[in-house]
Design a protein around this motif. Structure first.
Motif, short mmCIF file in Angstrom:
data_model
loop_
_atom_site.label_atom_id
_atom_site.label_comp_id
_atom_site.label_asym_id
_atom_site.label_seq_id
_atom_site.Cartn_x
_atom_site.Cartn_y
_atom_site.Cartn_z
N VAL A 115 0.84 -1.20 0.00
CA VAL A 115 0.00 0.00 0.00
C VAL A 115 0.88 1.25 0.00
O VAL A 115 0.65 2.19 -0.78
CB VAL A 115 -0.96 0.00 1.21
CG1 VAL A 115 -1.67 1.34 1.37
CG2 VAL A 115 -1.97 -1.13 1.10
N ILE A 116 1.90 1.26 0.84
CA ILE A 116 2.80 2.41 0.93
C ILE A 116 3.51 2.63 -0.40
O ILE A 116 3.57 3.75 -0.91
CB ILE A 116 3.81 2.21 2.08
CG1 ILE A 116 3.08 2.26 3.44
CG2 ILE A 116 4.93 3.24 2.02
CD1 ILE A 116 3.90 1.74 4.61
N ALA A 117 4.05 1.56 -0.98
CA ALA A 117 4.78 1.66 -2.25
C ALA A 117 3.87 2.17 -3.36
O ALA A 117 4.28 3.00 -4.18
CB ALA A 117 5.39 0.32 -2.62
N PHE A 118 2.64 1.68 -3.40
CA PHE A 118 1.68 2.14 -4.41
C PHE A 118 1.44 3.63 -4.28
O PHE A 118 1.44 4.37 -5.28
CB PHE A 118 0.37 1.36 -4.31
CG PHE A 118 -0.64 1.79 -5.33
CD1 PHE A 118 -0.61 1.27 -6.61
CD2 PHE A 118 -1.62 2.72 -5.02
CE1 PHE A 118 -1.54 1.68 -7.58
CE2 PHE A 118 -2.54 3.14 -5.97
CZ PHE A 118 -2.50 2.61 -7.25
N CYS A 119 1.26 4.10 -3.05
CA CYS A 119 1.02 5.52 -2.82
C CYS A 119 2.23 6.36 -3.21
O CYS A 119 2.09 7.43 -3.80
CB CYS A 119 0.62 5.77 -1.37
SG CYS A 119 -1.01 5.11 -0.94
N LEU A 120 3.43 5.86 -2.91
CA LEU A 120 4.65 6.56 -3.33
C LEU A 120 4.72 6.63 -4.85
O LEU A 120 5.02 7.67 -5.42
CB LEU A 120 5.89 5.85 -2.78
CG LEU A 120 6.15 5.99 -1.29
CD1 LEU A 120 7.13 4.93 -0.82
CD2 LEU A 120 6.65 7.40 -0.96
N HIS A 121 4.45 5.51 -5.48
CA HIS A 121 4.50 5.44 -6.95
C HIS A 121 3.52 6.42 -7.59
O HIS A 121 3.83 7.05 -8.61
CB HIS A 121 4.20 4.01 -7.42
CG HIS A 121 4.14 3.86 -8.89
ND1 HIS A 121 5.26 3.84 -9.67
CD2 HIS A 121 3.08 3.75 -9.74
CE1 HIS A 121 4.90 3.71 -10.94
NE2 HIS A 121 3.58 3.66 -11.00
N GLU A 122 2.37 6.56 -6.99
CA GLU A 122 1.33 7.45 -7.52
C GLU A 122 1.54 8.91 -7.12
O GLU A 122 0.78 9.78 -7.54
CB GLU A 122 -0.06 6.99 -7.06
CG GLU A 122 -0.46 5.64 -7.63
CD GLU A 122 -0.62 5.66 -9.14
OE1 GLU A 122 -1.22 6.62 -9.67
OE2 GLU A 122 -0.13 4.71 -9.80
N GLY A 123 2.56 9.18 -6.29
CA GLY A 123 2.83 10.56 -5.87
C GLY A 123 1.81 11.10 -4.91
O GLY A 123 1.57 12.31 -4.86
N LEU A 124 1.20 10.22 -4.12
CA LEU A 124 0.17 10.63 -3.18
C LEU A 124 0.78 11.22 -1.91
O LEU A 124 1.97 11.05 -1.64
CB LEU A 124 -0.74 9.44 -2.85
CG LEU A 124 -1.45 8.81 -4.06
CD1 LEU A 124 -2.26 7.60 -3.63
CD2 LEU A 124 -2.33 9.83 -4.76
N SER A 125 -0.03 11.87 -1.11
CA SER A 125 0.42 12.52 0.12
C SER A 125 0.41 11.55 1.29
O SER A 125 -0.14 10.44 1.21
CB SER A 125 -0.49 13.70 0.44
OG SER A 125 -1.77 13.23 0.85
N LEU A 126 0.97 12.01 2.40
CA LEU A 126 0.94 11.23 3.63
C LEU A 126 -0.50 10.96 4.07
O LEU A 126 -0.82 9.85 4.48
CB LEU A 126 1.71 11.95 4.74
CG LEU A 126 1.74 11.26 6.09
CD1 LEU A 126 2.47 9.92 6.00
CD2 LEU A 126 2.40 12.14 7.13
N MET A 127 -1.37 11.95 3.96
CA MET A 127 -2.77 11.77 4.32
C MET A 127 -3.41 10.69 3.46
O MET A 127 -4.17 9.85 3.95
CB MET A 127 -3.54 13.09 4.19
CG MET A 127 -5.00 12.97 4.60
SD MET A 127 -5.23 12.49 6.33
CE MET A 127 -4.77 13.99 7.14
N ASP A 128 -3.07 10.68 2.17
CA ASP A 128 -3.61 9.67 1.26
C ASP A 128 -3.17 8.27 1.67
O ASP A 128 -3.96 7.33 1.65
CB ASP A 128 -3.17 9.93 -0.18
CG ASP A 128 -3.76 11.21 -0.76
OD1 ASP A 128 -4.91 11.55 -0.41
OD2 ASP A 128 -3.06 11.87 -1.56
#
Length: 147
Positions: A115-128
């Protein structure tokens, strides 16, 4: 500019070519990783980011954040990941930050890491990422547990 480190394959080759392990360890000292604080400050300078902005975007308590940046405190793995979000790093850059912090890399077989890696890959924020972790029933970054 962030220093490019020697590949693991190259280090293995040097180890096995050394006359003894002491020779290798002496040689390794010159190729050691920077401290976490030095590396984060270097990344911040490259990005033109103020330290306070990184700490705020990382969701880290102000005093603790400054102690991380001056090297008087060591981060947990979650804090390293939070700093990656604060710096706006991608997944590969976060893996390097984890390596510099001497922490285990994100692994796609670990649900929380995925989940964390996906969010990093997508350029999402910490809140996301926190919302995505919560939605998946996984522990939030920073040790916050679901009720």
């Amino acid at each position: 500019m962030v220093q490019k480190d020697i590949s693991t394959r190259e280090l293995w080759a040097r180890l096995f070519k050394a006359a003894d392990v002491k020779e290798f360890l002496g040689e390794c000292d010159e190729h050691s990783l920077p401290t976490f604080a030095d590396y984060v400050l270097q990344l911040a300078d490259e990005r033109g980011m103020r330290h306070e902005a990184i700490i705020n975007a990382a969701g880290i308590e102000r005093t603790f954040g400054y102690r991380l940046l001056n090297g008087t405190r060591n981060p947990s793995r979650d804090t390293v990941i939070q700093m990656a979000f604060g710096l706006g790093l991608d997944c590969d850059q976060t893996q390097q930050l984890l390596k510099v912090a001497r922490m285990s890399a994100l692994h796609p077989k670990v649900k929380r890491d995925a989940v964390i890696a996906f969010c990093l890959h997508e350029g999402l924020s910490l809140m996301d990422v926190q919302q995505a972790l919560y939605g998946a029933g996984l522990p939030l970054l920073g040790g916050v547990r679901r009720a």
